[in-house]
Write an enzyme that holds these catalytic residues in place. Structure first.
Site, PDB file in Angstrom:
ATOM      1  N   GLU A 164      -7.096  -8.325 -23.321  1.00  0.00           N
ATOM      2  CA  GLU A 164      -8.125  -9.314 -23.634  1.00  0.00           C
ATOM      3  C   GLU A 164      -7.451 -10.603 -24.099  1.00  0.00           C
ATOM      4  OE1 GLU A 164     -10.343  -7.480 -26.777  1.00  0.00           O
ATOM      5  OE2 GLU A 164      -8.631  -7.388 -28.143  1.00  0.00           O
ATOM      6  N   ASP A 172      -8.724 -15.000 -34.102  1.00  0.00           N
ATOM      7  CA  ASP A 172      -8.923 -15.563 -32.762  1.00  0.00           C
ATOM      8  C   ASP A 172      -8.740 -17.073 -32.730  1.00  0.00           C
ATOM      9  OD1 ASP A 172      -9.663 -12.940 -32.006  1.00  0.00           O
ATOM     10  OD2 ASP A 172     -11.732 -13.316 -32.597  1.00  0.00           O
TER      11      ASP A 172
END
Length: 322
Positions: free
Chosen positions: A212, A36
């Site tokens: 997402e 991430d």
């Protein structure tokens, strides 16, 4: 004679492979498992905020206990500053440390995180977004509110309890700040100037194939929404553009294919020293995989009309810049 030939052949092969091994950069972080990526350019330095995968090789789920910070001034050499924040730093939080992003405003650094909320009088649990603040990009960071900025009961468009994850904060040229997040649908809300309070109602969007991991930024008057999307078997990255940070968002296509050996992929985009970079994660390190991921970076190129060329994921990565 055969032995000599074999030795010569193997040595020759080693000489041929050596330059390739030396040239390979991706993944850029190899001493720990990271995911991430959230890059931030500040004071001529790239700060890279990451999730931290700690799952065992045999694990079948995520284990992510804190957020790490790295920095570089040449895009080639990265310094590990270690963990700078964890869910334990928020009195209301529990569970793992999912995707996060840091935004700078007026010399302060706001660390927006996704984790889970304790089951208490305010929330029945579920994913939540918090914000910590510091006077330096390296911290120390502390909870800026004493409570969650977003918790599960505030959004009702999805039935599952993990839809409030992956915050991305963008401050426009006029000073207005926006936060985007979501799993299953994209949410957006304006933030007040203090960066820790909502300013208005939450808005909902459904970009094509959105899953997402939104990343929002502005370039030459055009707003870009980049996100993890529904691939054929694994997530890939797609994007949309708009003339406004509030949409509507025009779908533009696939930006990057699925990452090798990882079900998920998560984009982070910056311009640094005249070049454009696309950060993401994959699972290619030894013993790596979907729960033991590693961050990589490659070049990104724009067309004259503002659309983006499809990113090529490489082992070589990017060259050092001065």
């Amino acid at each position: 004679m055969r032995l000599k030939i074999k030795i010569f052949t193997l040595c020759g092969l080693g000489l041929m492979l050596a330059p390739q091994l030396l040239k390979a950069q991706n993944p850029i972080i190899t001493d720990v498992f990271t995911a991430d990526p959230a890059p931030l350019v500040y004071d001529d330095t790239v700060y890279l905020y990451t999730s931290h995968d700690t799952a065992s090789v045999s694990s079948t789920n995520y284990e992510m206990k804190d957020w790490l910070v790295f920095s570089s001034t040449d895009m080639k050499n990265w310094k590990n500053h270690g963990p700078k924040l964890s869910p334990k730093d928020f009195s209301w939080a529990t569970g793992d440390a999912y995707a996060a992003e840091v935004a700078e405003r007026d010399g302060k650094f706001y660390f927006y995180v996704s984790t889970f909320h304790k089951d208490d009088d305010r929330s029945n649990g579920g994913a939540a977004i918090g914000v910590a603040v510091a006077d330096s990009p390296l911290g120390p960071f502390k909870d800026a509110k004493g409570e969650a900025l977003i918790y599960n009961e505030m959004t009702t468009d999805n039935p599952h309890g993990w839809d409030d994850i992956d915050p991305s904060v963008f401050v426009d040229d006029d000073g207005q700040a926006y936060m985007y997040w979501g799993n299953g649908s994209l949410k957006m809300v304006k933030l007040k100037d203090n960066m820790i309070e909502l300013d208005g109602e939450i808005q909902y969007y459904n970009p094509k194939n959105f899953i997402e991991g939104p990343w929002v930024y502005k370039r030459k008057g055009l707003y870009y929404l980049v996100y993890a999307s529904k691939g054929e078997e694994r997530e890939r990255v797609e994007y949309a553009t708009s003339d406004s940070p509030e949409g509507p968002w025009e779908y533009r296509g696939i930006l990057a294919d699925s990452a090798p050996n990882s079900f998920t992929i998560h984009p982070g985009i910056i311009e640094y020293k005249g070049k454009d970079y696309f950060f993401y994660h994959n699972g290619v390190l030894p013993t790596g995989g979907s729960y033991r991921r590693s961050i990589a970076v490659d070049y990104m190129y724009y067309n004259e009309d503002g659309t983006i060329q499809k990113v090529e994921q490489t082992e070589e990565g990017v060259e050092a810049v001065e």
